[in-house]
Design a protein around this motif. Structure first.
Motif, PDB file in Angstrom:
ATOM      1  N   PRO A   1       0.808  -1.220   0.000  1.00 39.89           N
ATOM      2  CA  PRO A   1       0.000   0.000   0.000  1.00 39.89           C
ATOM      3  C   PRO A   1       0.844   1.274   0.000  1.00 39.89           C
ATOM      4  CG  PRO A   1      -0.962  -1.582   1.502  1.00 39.89           C
ATOM      5  CD  PRO A   1       0.365  -2.150   1.054  1.00 39.89           C
ATOM      6  N   GLU A   2       1.959   1.257   0.717  1.00 44.82           N
ATOM      7  CA  GLU A   2       2.828   2.436   0.746  1.00 44.82           C
ATOM      8  C   GLU A   2       3.424   2.720  -0.635  1.00 44.82           C
ATOM      9  OE1 GLU A   2       3.008  -0.114   2.949  1.00 44.82           O
ATOM     10  OE2 GLU A   2       2.233   0.886   4.737  1.00 44.82           O
ATOM     11  N   GLU A   3       3.847   1.659  -1.348  1.00 40.41           N
ATOM     12  CA  GLU A   3       4.391   1.839  -2.694  1.00 40.41           C
ATOM     13  C   GLU A   3       3.329   2.398  -3.642  1.00 40.41           C
ATOM     14  OE1 GLU A   3       7.716  -1.522  -3.482  1.00 40.41           O
ATOM     15  OE2 GLU A   3       5.719  -2.304  -2.922  1.00 40.41           O
ATOM     16  N   ILE A   4       2.105   1.893  -3.553  1.00 33.84           N
ATOM     17  CA  ILE A   4       1.019   2.373  -4.411  1.00 33.84           C
ATOM     18  C   ILE A   4       0.698   3.826  -4.081  1.00 33.84           C
ATOM     19  CG2 ILE A   4      -1.385   2.047  -5.114  1.00 33.84           C
ATOM     20  CD1 ILE A   4       0.618  -0.223  -5.898  1.00 33.84           C
TER      21      ILE A   4
ATOM     22  N   THR B   1       1.032   9.638  -5.758  1.00 35.24           N
ATOM     23  CA  THR B   1       1.121  10.992  -5.189  1.00 35.24           C
ATOM     24  C   THR B   1       2.461  11.693  -5.410  1.00 35.24           C
ATOM     25  OG1 THR B   1       1.812  10.116  -3.039  1.00 35.24           O
ATOM     26  CG2 THR B   1      -0.562  10.451  -3.372  1.00 35.24           C
ATOM     27  N   THR B   2       3.448  11.015  -5.959  1.00 39.13           N
ATOM     28  CA  THR B   2       4.778  11.595  -6.142  1.00 39.13           C
ATOM     29  C   THR B   2       5.048  11.818  -7.626  1.00 39.13           C
ATOM     30  OG1 THR B   2       5.501  10.315  -4.219  1.00 39.13           O
ATOM     31  CG2 THR B   2       7.230  11.286  -5.604  1.00 39.13           C
ATOM     32  N   PRO B   3       5.247  13.066  -8.071  1.00 38.09           N
ATOM     33  CA  PRO B   3       5.423  13.330  -9.504  1.00 38.09           C
ATOM     34  C   PRO B   3       6.487  12.468 -10.176  1.00 38.09           C
ATOM     35  CG  PRO B   3       5.108  15.390  -8.350  1.00 38.09           C
ATOM     36  CD  PRO B   3       5.226  14.315  -7.294  1.00 38.09           C
TER      37      PRO B   3
ATOM     38  N   LEU C   1       7.354   7.562 -13.807  1.00 42.49           N
ATOM     39  CA  LEU C   1       7.903   6.230 -14.084  1.00 42.49           C
ATOM     40  C   LEU C   1       6.871   5.274 -14.666  1.00 42.49           C
ATOM     41  CD1 LEU C   1      10.188   5.616 -10.969  1.00 42.49           C
ATOM     42  CD2 LEU C   1      10.897   6.192 -13.312  1.00 42.49           C
ATOM     43  N   TRP C   2       5.637   5.309 -14.173  1.00 38.20           N
ATOM     44  CA  TRP C   2       4.643   4.356 -14.669  1.00 38.20           C
ATOM     45  C   TRP C   2       3.714   4.915 -15.742  1.00 38.20           C
ATOM     46  CZ3 TRP C   2      -0.626   5.042 -13.688  1.00 38.20           C
ATOM     47  CH2 TRP C   2      -0.967   5.885 -12.644  1.00 38.20           C
TER      48      TRP C   2
ATOM     49  N   GLU D   1       4.791  13.772 -17.506  1.00 42.37           N
ATOM     50  CA  GLU D   1       5.007  14.695 -16.395  1.00 42.37           C
ATOM     51  C   GLU D   1       3.688  14.859 -15.643  1.00 42.37           C
ATOM     52  OE1 GLU D   1       7.909  16.072 -15.516  1.00 42.37           O
ATOM     53  OE2 GLU D   1       8.978  15.205 -17.221  1.00 42.37           O
ATOM     54  N   ALA D   2       3.763  15.097 -14.341  1.00 39.39           N
ATOM     55  CA  ALA D   2       2.565  15.268 -13.530  1.00 39.39           C
ATOM     56  C   ALA D   2       2.759  16.394 -12.533  1.00 39.39           C
ATOM     57  CB  ALA D   2       2.247  13.977 -12.782  1.00 39.39           C
TER      58      ALA D   2
END
Length: 125
Positions: free
Chosen positions: A14-17, A22-24, A29-30, A34-35
């Motif tokens: 869950p932490e990785e997801i 939430t991290t640009p 990466l996935w 850009e976000a």
């Protein structure tokens, strides 16, 4: 207006997801895009060159993300709630998306299944 609810199984914690959503740098990466994203409630976000944008409402690290998604001049707020539940295969993701305009429903559903959670599942598989 329509609502959409679905569960996804993602082979990561869950932490990785949570960080992937939430991290640009991790979003890039996935998605390959850009976000603009922050975990500050009230902040604006933008994904896929602005095709998804809105306001961040609530965060609970590793557990929950709540956002308002913008659809033009829509009066009723379209709310996305993502809850992350640990399970034996990684994470069970509970998605609820409310007040989707009828004309956008199929594209939104396909986007969740393909570009959004489909891509995230592929990234961790």
């Amino acid at each position: 207006m329509k609502d959409y609810k679905k569960y996804y199984s993602v082979p990561a914690s869950p932490e990785e997801i949570y960080l992937a959503l939430t991290t640009p740098a991790t979003i890039f990466l996935w998605t390959g895009e850009e976000a603009e994203m922050s975990t500050e409630p009230g902040s604006e976000f933008s994904l896929w060159e602005g095709s998804i944008s809105g306001k961040n409402l609530e965060f609970e690290y590793g557990k929950k993300i709540v956002q308002e998604w913008y659809f033009g001049d829509q009066e009723e707020k379209s709310i996305v709630t993502i809850k992350l539940h640990p399970d034996k295969d990684g994470t069970s993701v509970e998605l609820r998306h409310s007040n989707i305009p009828d004309e956008d429903f199929q594209d939104i559903k396909d986007g969740w299944d393909g570009a959004y959670f489909g891509a995230l599942i592929d990234f961790y598989s």
